[in-house]
Write an enzyme that holds these catalytic residues in place. Structure first.
Site, mmCIF file in Angstrom:
data_model
loop_
_atom_site.group_PDB
_atom_site.id
_atom_site.type_symbol
_atom_site.label_atom_id
_atom_site.label_comp_id
_atom_site.label_asym_id
_atom_site.label_seq_id
_atom_site.Cartn_x
_atom_site.Cartn_y
_atom_site.Cartn_z
ATOM 1 C CG ASP A 148 8.505 1.520 -1.987
ATOM 2 O OD1 ASP A 148 7.501 2.110 -2.418
ATOM 3 O OD2 ASP A 148 8.448 0.449 -1.366
ATOM 4 C CG HIS A 211 4.167 1.397 -1.202
ATOM 5 N ND1 HIS A 211 5.342 0.690 -1.174
ATOM 6 C CD2 HIS A 211 3.183 0.494 -0.972
ATOM 7 C CE1 HIS A 211 5.096 -0.591 -0.947
ATOM 8 N NE2 HIS A 211 3.793 -0.742 -0.822
ATOM 9 C CB ALA A 344 15.199 -12.734 -3.436
ATOM 10 C CB SER A 391 4.132 -3.559 0.642
ATOM 11 O OG SER A 391 4.132 -3.728 -0.734
#
Length: 805
Positions: A148, A211, A344, A391
């Protein structure tokens, strides 16, 4: 991991929607579909040629077939990023370079290296994290990698748990891109390299690099003793590997009008970050998940040509799941890239009342949903704040995997992911149904569960179909060398019963010559069939009932076949061991006139959820059966109607009902209720039982090179159909697992894909439980496990499989 087989980007929060950040002029806009591979004329994505016709250059990620092909590929342009083990290189090329790559030997794909933007108290309660944390399951012993914008390592919500750091960023003055690594380099590792309280991030507004700190707090924050903090993240005992993969942009072309500076992440930086996660794992760091809350683009189908897929696959093979945010574009049938990578775990967002967040991407490519609206977590400057976005949903899942690893330490990572998917609360919307994360349900009862440590369901019927030669005797009434066929029972709910069922089939030139015996794990011998020299024939099949009271269920059981007369041979072909439903009540209960009779049954030793169809046998007598309704209630208060009120005549009911109870917890107290709706009649409930049908075949067969093999189990006597949560446990080994395609074949020939070919590119063992949707298929019939070797050059073995409805 995309169902039914069992994803790499940060989605912006609601305040940072992709639509607010214009794509570069040479990039596909986030709402554009990628060019289907079938429409390409070569390995180079066609729009790249258009983007460089004016003489400009472009960053591209080049994937080759082998690392030996990289040398030729790098001649096409300037090498910007190289990789430790992958056949991948990031280049800056012009139009001529693209043309050279289009015909270079071994080049598989050439795609643009596009920079993408980043995409708790209430939410942890929604997913059951509060309860499981209180029980001591905090994710201790595991590490989550957060790729991130970096993490505020000294934040009190995270203090002491950031145990590894690295930074992969880009310097490109031509487009106003500068590294966020504290030393100004493009690759830096060690303490402080991903700390937002130092370096370029610290010099910018706190919100620019906030973030990653917010995401890390959702994963592993702990507010104990901290004023103003949320209570905790999902896995407050886990450690964080902070990996900074973003770059600072001072260019409104990339950030949007008036929005400079901003931070964006190149796919090449993400790939370097994933390489670092792989290195950490191989060096002994107990990483269980890598979280990427970032991405862009619109994909309605899997994007397995993405250059990051190989790293995602390699991580999965090492026991690390890659968890990716789905994106915040409100797409009804698509997700962002790299969340579209099939191997994923792609996560969309819900509100705390289980509604889809309006901004969340959704559709068949989603694996899970998790809370992502109004999530309070840590922010730089030792503060806290609320953010919205997929997110915020993804780190709920990453943290949940750490909790499950503590709860089930011997289970493999894909089995843990399967637990999350199969136990989640279903959220249905237009076009799909996706499970919402329920970590408490996935963890189960926090006690050691049945199975062999790989998530294998407990079976009640076992079979072995490997033929064993029965050696000839040396003379009349002289026992020859016995033939043995084994079956191993593990973690069965209780000891052996008084009505153990044993079915045996053998062939012999003179079947009367053969004596059959069952041998228990302690060596106790039970005679099934004595020899009778006067009995002719060549084939024999029979089912025997054995009183094995006092013997353990677990251990190796064997059928022993002995020839007692010379002159003829044969083969012990198949046999099975069937434990009857262990959960039954024989307590007689009066059914009151115009009242309700209740009978409770305690279920233990069955992990996770009940079956579809669960088998409910009811034995009752009553003056008027039609007056009665029957309902079944699970330990978590799910109610299933077995029989409504009707007008059936008769005074006795002995019936088995098939109930799809896959939404109900298995272990605990189940209650059968019999309600009399009309006066003037009475009766009694004599007995009832509850069974969860599960079948294991322990036949060992070789998987032929460039061919297929099958093992099977025949299901009979069930009432009902399959379910959306049918479990299929597979144990195979092979010299190259990428060669294997594995399917479950239903009795009507329908195929359910468990594992596709193509990964991982290495030899090894698969011990995994897959969840597939067999609803609508008859449960009865022959179910097959089909293992295809699709490429020549390697062989392997299929050991066994379990089918649990």
């Amino acid at each position: 991991m995309k169902r039914p087989t069992w994803a790499l980007v940060t989605a912006v929060s609601a305040a940072l929607l992709f639509t607010a950040i214009p794509a570069p002029a040479h990039s596909a806009a986030p709402s554009d579909d990628p060019v289907p591979s079938a429409d390409r004329t070569g390995p180079v994505d066609p729009p790249l040629f258009d983007a460089t016709q004016d003489g400009s250059t472009i960053r591209v990620n080049v994937v080759t077939d082998q690392r030996t092909d990289l040398a030729a590929a790098t001649q096409a342009g300037e090498t910007l990023v190289s990789y430790d083990a992958l056949p991948l290189v990031t280049l800056r090329v012009d139009n001529a370079g693209l043309t050279e790559l289009a015909t270079a030997p071994g080049v598989v794909s050439v795609t643009e290296d596009i920079p993408a933007p980043p995409t708790l108290d209430q939410s942890t309660a929604v997913i059951g994290s509060d309860t499981i944390t209180a029980a001591g399951m905090t994710g201790v012993g595991s590490t989550i990698a957060v790729l991130d914008t970096g993490v505020s390592a000294g934040h009190p919500f995270l203090s002491g748990r950031v145990t590894a750091e690295a930074c992969f960023s880009v310097n490109d003055p031509a487009i106003g891109a500068t590294s966020l690594c504290p030393g100004g380099g493009t690759e830096e590792e060690g303490s402080g390299t991903a700390d937002t309280d130092a370096g370029p991030c610290a010099a910018m507004a706190a919100s620019v690099c906030a973030h990653g700190t917010h995401v890390a707090g959702i994963v592993a924050g702990d507010g104990t003793g901290t004023s103003g903090a949320p209570a905790h993240g999902v896995a407050p005992g886990a450690h964080i590997a902070a990996i900074q993969v973003f770059t600072k942009f001072d260019n409104d072309k990339y950030c949007g009008a008036g929005a400079s500076p901003c931070v964006l992440s190149y796919a090449s930086s993400q790939a370097k970050g994933l390489e670092k996660v792989l290195a950490l794992k191989k060096a002994g760091t107990p990483v269980v998940a890598a979280n990427l809350s970032l991405g862009a683009g619109r994909h309605t189908s899997a994007c397995d040509s993405d250059p990051r897929k190989a790293l995602i696959d390699n991580l999965l093979a090492e026991g690390v799941a890659t968890v990716i945010a789905a994106g915040n574009n409100s797409f009804a049938d698509a997700v962002s890239n790299p969340g579209c990578v099939s191997t994923a775990v792609t996560v969309g967002s819900t509100t705390d009342d289980d509604q889809l967040s309006t901004f969340s991407n959704r559709g068949p490519l989603l694996d899970l949903l998790a809370p992502g609206t109004g999530i309070v977590s840590s922010l730089p400057g030792r503060t806290y704040g609320s953010k919205n976005g997929t997110s915020m949903a993804a780190p709920h899942v990453a943290g949940a995997l750490a909790v499950l690893k503590q709860t089930h330490p011997s289970e493999e990572i894909d089995g843990l992911v399967s637990r999350l998917v199969s136990s989640g609360a279903p959220v249905t919307y237009t076009g799909a149904t996706t499970p919402r994360l329920d970590v408490q349900a996935a963890a189960g009862d926090l006690t050691p569960e049945p199975g062999d440590g790989s998530g294998k369901p407990v079976a009640l019927r076992f079979s072995n179909d490997v033929p064993v030669v029965i050696p000839d005797s040396a003379g009349t009434n002289v026992p020859g060398t016995p033939a043995h066929s084994p079956i191993t029972v593990t973690r069965h709910p209780e000891g052996a019963p008084k009505d153990l069922s044993v079915k045996v089939s053998y062939s012999h030139a003179w079947i009367g010559d053969v004596r059959l015996e069952l041998v228990s794990p302690t060596g106790r011998t039970y005679l099934l069939k004595s020899a009778n020299l006067n009995t002719g024939g060549t084939t024999y099949t029979n089912t025997f009932t054995v009183d094995a009271t006092g013997q353990p269920s677990d251990g190796e059981w064997r059928v022993r076949a002995t020839d007692i007369d010379n002159g003829s041979t044969g083969s012990l072909n198949t046999w099975s061991l069937h434990f009857p439903t262990p959960f039954r009540s024989t307590t007689v209960t009066t059914i009151p006139d115009t009242g309700t009779a209740s009978s409770a049954l305690a279920i233990s030793g069955v992990a996770g959820y009940a079956s579809g169809p669960s088998q409910v046998y009811v034995d009752l007598t009553h003056t008027r059966i039609g007056d009665l309704s029957l309902t079944l209630t699970s330990p978590d208060n799910k109610t299933f109607t077995l029989k409504p009120h009707g007008s059936e005549p008769g005074e006795a009911l002995k019936t088995t009902y098939g109930v799809d109870a896959t939404t109900a917890k298995a272990t605990g107290t189940w209650t059968l209720k019999v309600t009399d709706s009309a006066g003037g009649s009475t009766g009694q409930l004599n007995a009832w039982s509850l069974g969860f049908p599960s079948y294991e075949n322990q036949t060992v067969k070789q998987i032929p090179d460039d061919d297929y093999e099958q093992i099977w189990t025949t299901v009979t006597g069930l009432t009902g159909t399959g379910s959306a949560r049918t479990q299929v446990y597979v144990h195979v080994e092979h010299a190259n697992l990428a060669n294997l395609k594995i399917d479950l074949v239903a009795p009507d020939g329908s195929l359910f894909l468990l594992k596709g070919s193509g990964s991982p590119e290495e030899g090894g063992v698969i011990k995994k439980t897959y969840t597939v949707d067999t609803s609508g298929k008859s449960a009865n019939g022959m179910w097959k496990l089909r293992v295809d070797d699709v490429m020549p050059g390697n062989t392997g073995t299929v050991h066994n499989f379990v089918l649990r409805f």
